[in-house]
Design a protein around this motif. Structure first.
Motif, PDB file in Angstrom:
ATOM      1  N   VAL A 163     -54.182  40.712  80.012  1.00  0.00           N
ATOM      2  CA  VAL A 163     -54.406  41.360  81.301  1.00  0.00           C
ATOM      3  C   VAL A 163     -55.833  41.909  81.360  1.00  0.00           C
ATOM      4  CG1 VAL A 163     -53.700  43.264  82.815  1.00  0.00           C
ATOM      5  CG2 VAL A 163     -51.969  41.972  81.539  1.00  0.00           C
ATOM      6  N   TYR A 164     -56.455  41.729  82.523  1.00  0.00           N
ATOM      7  CA  TYR A 164     -57.752  42.331  82.818  1.00  0.00           C
ATOM      8  C   TYR A 164     -57.597  43.178  84.082  1.00  0.00           C
ATOM      9  CZ  TYR A 164     -59.771  38.892  79.579  1.00  0.00           C
ATOM     10  OH  TYR A 164     -60.073  38.138  78.478  1.00  0.00           O
ATOM     11  N   PHE A 165     -58.655  43.898  84.424  1.00  0.00           N
ATOM     12  CA  PHE A 165     -58.693  44.609  85.694  1.00  0.00           C
ATOM     13  C   PHE A 165     -59.856  44.073  86.521  1.00  0.00           C
ATOM     14  CE2 PHE A 165     -56.409  47.620  83.038  1.00  0.00           C
ATOM     15  CZ  PHE A 165     -55.398  48.053  83.889  1.00  0.00           C
ATOM     16  N   LYS A 211     -53.887  38.693  85.849  1.00  0.00           N
ATOM     17  CA  LYS A 211     -53.924  37.639  84.845  1.00  0.00           C
ATOM     18  C   LYS A 211     -54.549  36.405  85.496  1.00  0.00           C
ATOM     19  CE  LYS A 211     -49.975  38.994  81.968  1.00  0.00           C
ATOM     20  NZ  LYS A 211     -48.706  38.531  81.324  1.00  0.00           N
ATOM     21  N   PHE A 212     -55.127  35.544  84.649  1.00  0.00           N
ATOM     22  CA  PHE A 212     -55.770  34.327  85.132  1.00  0.00           C
ATOM     23  C   PHE A 212     -55.028  33.096  84.602  1.00  0.00           C
ATOM     24  CE2 PHE A 212     -59.104  37.556  84.862  1.00  0.00           C
ATOM     25  CZ  PHE A 212     -59.765  37.428  86.073  1.00  0.00           C
ATOM     26  N   GLU A 213     -54.980  32.045  85.422  1.00  0.00           N
ATOM     27  CA  GLU A 213     -54.415  30.769  85.002  1.00  0.00           C
ATOM     28  C   GLU A 213     -55.300  29.637  85.510  1.00  0.00           C
ATOM     29  OE1 GLU A 213     -50.424  30.451  86.450  1.00  0.00           O
ATOM     30  OE2 GLU A 213     -49.704  32.211  85.351  1.00  0.00           O
ATOM     31  N   TRP A 214     -55.448  28.604  84.675  1.00  0.00           N
ATOM     32  CA  TRP A 214     -56.155  27.383  85.077  1.00  0.00           C
ATOM     33  C   TRP A 214     -55.112  26.310  85.381  1.00  0.00           C
ATOM     34  CZ3 TRP A 214     -61.032  27.647  86.353  1.00  0.00           C
ATOM     35  CH2 TRP A 214     -61.891  28.562  85.722  1.00  0.00           C
ATOM     36  N   ILE A 215     -55.085  25.849  86.625  1.00  0.00           N
ATOM     37  CA  ILE A 215     -54.083  24.882  87.075  1.00  0.00           C
ATOM     38  C   ILE A 215     -54.760  23.535  87.286  1.00  0.00           C
ATOM     39  CG2 ILE A 215     -52.397  24.347  88.870  1.00  0.00           C
ATOM     40  CD1 ILE A 215     -52.193  27.370  89.364  1.00  0.00           C
ATOM     41  N   ILE A 271     -55.556  33.626  90.285  1.00  0.00           N
ATOM     42  CA  ILE A 271     -55.525  35.027  89.871  1.00  0.00           C
ATOM     43  C   ILE A 271     -54.185  35.610  90.286  1.00  0.00           C
ATOM     44  CG2 ILE A 271     -56.567  37.309  90.101  1.00  0.00           C
ATOM     45  CD1 ILE A 271     -59.231  36.039  90.566  1.00  0.00           C
ATOM     46  N   VAL A 272     -53.467  36.169  89.313  1.00  0.00           N
ATOM     47  CA  VAL A 272     -52.149  36.757  89.537  1.00  0.00           C
ATOM     48  C   VAL A 272     -52.289  38.273  89.500  1.00  0.00           C
ATOM     49  CG1 VAL A 272     -49.754  36.817  88.765  1.00  0.00           C
ATOM     50  CG2 VAL A 272     -51.147  34.770  88.336  1.00  0.00           C
ATOM     51  N   PRO A 290     -49.259  41.482  75.226  1.00  0.00           N
ATOM     52  CA  PRO A 290     -49.447  40.050  75.506  1.00  0.00           C
ATOM     53  C   PRO A 290     -48.219  39.202  75.201  1.00  0.00           C
ATOM     54  CG  PRO A 290     -50.479  40.605  73.426  1.00  0.00           C
ATOM     55  CD  PRO A 290     -49.991  41.904  74.015  1.00  0.00           C
ATOM     56  N   THR A 291     -47.149  39.809  74.684  1.00  0.00           N
ATOM     57  CA  THR A 291     -45.919  39.062  74.413  1.00  0.00           C
ATOM     58  C   THR A 291     -44.972  39.069  75.616  1.00  0.00           C
ATOM     59  OG1 THR A 291     -44.604  40.925  73.534  1.00  0.00           O
ATOM     60  CG2 THR A 291     -46.073  39.792  71.997  1.00  0.00           C
ATOM     61  N   LYS A 292     -45.340  39.775  76.694  1.00  0.00           N
ATOM     62  CA  LYS A 292     -44.472  39.908  77.862  1.00  0.00           C
ATOM     63  C   LYS A 292     -45.061  39.181  79.074  1.00  0.00           C
ATOM     64  CE  LYS A 292     -41.422  42.766  76.020  1.00  0.00           C
ATOM     65  NZ  LYS A 292     -41.519  44.210  76.302  1.00  0.00           N
ATOM     66  N   ARG A 293     -44.194  38.454  79.790  1.00  0.00           N
ATOM     67  CA  ARG A 293     -44.596  37.805  81.032  1.00  0.00           C
ATOM     68  C   ARG A 293     -44.360  38.740  82.211  1.00  0.00           C
ATOM     69  NH1 ARG A 293     -43.165  31.487  81.591  1.00  0.00           N
ATOM     70  NH2 ARG A 293     -44.869  31.771  83.074  1.00  0.00           N
ATOM     71  N   TRP A 294     -45.143  38.533  83.261  1.00  0.00           N
ATOM     72  CA  TRP A 294     -44.889  39.214  84.510  1.00  0.00           C
ATOM     73  C   TRP A 294     -43.894  38.397  85.337  1.00  0.00           C
ATOM     74  CZ3 TRP A 294     -50.554  40.549  86.338  1.00  0.00           C
ATOM     75  CH2 TRP A 294     -51.040  41.619  85.564  1.00  0.00           C
TER      76      TRP A 294
END
Length: 327
Positions: A192-194, A206-210, A250-251, A262-266
């Motif tokens: 997680v970032y801010f 959170k960031f994801e590359w799709i 960006i989530v 970092p072991t937990k999903r949103w």
């Protein structure tokens, strides 16, 4: 970090190094890199994790949709250059692509004023350890069991102690199928970032590359018939035919979503925006001293309180020091 006497480095007691020397103090970063070296040995000139990589020159065109939430220069409206490094997760650069299930995609944005900002993604959505201490205990347990220095019963007891935090990561690894290409994976930036806007307001993200080509995988049978480095070969051909690309999603987190684990999903229903498009242009030799440190960020983005994320800064620097020195 471990109850074994030779690794009481955090307290300043004598500690055994991987080369047999004894020192009065080993930093947590040195200890972590020592343990990573024990997984498959020392491979001079290579990273201690994600050892073998494939680099590309790239271009990122932001959509502008993130601009109201951050002053980060690469998330405004102007195109920026980038370096992308794909990799397997293994510490062994000779390991076949098929045998290294999780893949990585690290992106370093080359900012207009000369700065750099980095995002590191992997093909599993969570990490297997919540803290540096649990990471170290699992790694040292693995290494000592492998060399016969720890009974299997004790190893099982220790791994069971961490099963709750590692369960989601292990399940995700089990579900992974061999990718058809580095360009056809979904990459999660697991920390997680801010985002920080002009008024200083901070929003957890959170960031994801799709992949624009969609997620494409191979059967185990087909992947086993491929060369050991089939992903690098495939990318070279793909780049000649048509530039592959990814969307940066960006989530946004909501109240109660963990920012330090970092072991937990949103939850999957969190708000998303399309922040821009990354286009891979051509393969390049890996730049000397390239370090894909996920704590290396620009203004407009802040680190969360995730202890694993913050631990990475010193471990990446230690790994760079050793590979730059020929070790």
């Amino acid at each position: 970090m471990s109850s074994e006497s030779e690794t009481h480095s955090a307290s300043g007691a004598p500690s055994e190094r991987s080369d047999g020397r004894e020192t009065l103090y080993i930093s947590p970063a040195e200890e972590a890199v020592d343990e990573m070296e024990r997984v498959s040995g020392i491979h001079p000139g290579y990273r201690r994790a994600h050892a073998r990589g494939f680099c590309c020159r790239a271009s990122f065109l932001p959509s502008g949709k993130a601009a109201p939430f951050t002053t980060a220069p690469h998330l405004q409206e102007h195109e920026v250059k980038a370096i992308v490094r794909f990799s397997g997760s293994s510490t062994d650069p000779a390991l076949a692509d098929l045998l290294s299930p999780a893949k990585g995609m690290a992106v370093q944005f080359l900012l207009p004023e000369g700065g750099r900002s980095t995002l590191v993604g992997v093909t599993v959505p969570v990490f297997f350890a919540r803290t540096p201490e649990s990471f170290m205990e699992m790694l040292t347990t693995l290494n000592r069991t492998k060399t016969g220095r720890m009974p299997k019963s004790e190893a099982l007891r220790r791994f069971a102690r961490h099963f709750g935090e590692s369960r989601q990561s292990l399940l995700a690894l089990k579900r992974l199928k061999p990718p058809a290409s580095y360009a056809t994976n979904l990459y999660y930036c697991i920390h997680v970032y801010f985002l920080v806007d002009e008024e200083g307001r901070r929003r957890p993200v959170k960031f994801e590359w799709i992949p624009d080509s969609g997620v494409q995988t191979l059967s185990i049978h087909d992947a086993a018939a491929m060369p050991d480095d089939y992903l690098e070969r495939e990318m070279e051909l793909r780049l000649q035919a048509h530039p592959p690309s990814f969307k940066l999603s960006i989530v946004f987190g909501e109240e109660g979503d963990p920012t330090d684990d970092p072991t937990k999903r949103w939850p999957s229903n969190r708000r998303r925006i399309d922040a821009g498009r990354l286009v891979l242009l051509e393969p390049i030799p890996e730049p000397h001293g390239l370090i894909m440190d996920p704590t290396s960020i620009t203004e407009g983005i802040a680190l969360s309180d995730d202890p694993i994320l913050n631990f990475r800064r010193d471990t990446y620097a230690e790994s760079l020091k050793r590979r730059s020195g020929g070790h």
